[in-house]
Design a protein around this motif. Sequence first.
Motif, PDB file in Angstrom:
ATOM      1  N   THR A  19       0.870  -1.237  -0.079  1.00 29.49           N
ATOM      2  CA  THR A  19       0.053   0.083  -0.024  1.00 29.49           C
ATOM      3  C   THR A  19       0.770   1.263  -0.058  1.00 29.49           C
ATOM      4  N   ASP A  20       2.105   1.101   0.172  1.00 30.50           N
ATOM      5  CA  ASP A  20       3.087   2.305   0.274  1.00 30.50           C
ATOM      6  C   ASP A  20       3.871   2.435  -0.893  1.00 30.50           C
ATOM      7  N   LYS A  41       5.899   5.837  -1.886  1.00 31.46           N
ATOM      8  CA  LYS A  41       7.277   5.675  -0.873  1.00 31.46           C
ATOM      9  C   LYS A  41       8.231   4.814  -1.690  1.00 31.46           C
ATOM     10  N   ARG A  42       7.821   3.621  -1.963  1.00 31.82           N
ATOM     11  CA  ARG A  42       8.721   2.622  -2.571  1.00 31.82           C
ATOM     12  C   ARG A  42       9.191   3.211  -3.943  1.00 31.82           C
TER      13      ARG A  42
END
Length: 207
Positions: free
Chosen positions: A73-74, A77-78
């Motif tokens: 879900t991030d 950021k990744r």
Amino acid sequence: MALTAGLGILIGWLVSRQGDVAPVVAVSPPPATNQPLAVVQQPVVPAPTPAPVPVAPKPVKMKVTILPDDHVTDWEKRLDDILLGDDDENGKADKILALIPRAPADAQQELAQHLVNMVQDDHYDGTAEMLTNAATSADVSDVLMNDLLNRNNTLKLPLLLAIARNNDHPLKDQALDLLGLLTQEDDGTNWDQWSTTITTWLQNNPQ
């Protein structure tokens, strides 16, 4: 004298009985007629209307998106970590390629756009596999197809053929049209002939 008196009594009795006897009335038979007898029709009673049989509603097919077990879900950021990392463009493309199927559906199109900005023609195998996969989402396939048109012909034409001959691929018709447009040939669905046509065309049109 006595006989006369008795006869008078008898006559008087007979006269008195005449009031007690009803006269006989002759009954005439009904006149003959040729008219048919009237037929009395019975009223027609309509058959009862059967009660409507309830029809079960058709089941509604729900579109369910099944995420892989390692979905993330991030993803933003990744993605930032990948773009700001020290890998070269192809290295970053590999990481974005691995992130796409794990990201939410509404994020995959943006990730695909970053992928095509990074991946080089000589490192296109992973991207080509995703493009030719009929199960790839339409949003991602559209991004990859549009990018493919800007690649060199030795990469572009064989991939268009691979898509066109895949009956399950949603872009097969578009790929076939593009083959005809680029080569100015029309081999229909004769894929072996298309393979020969592409090989000949690339020989006559070196990069």
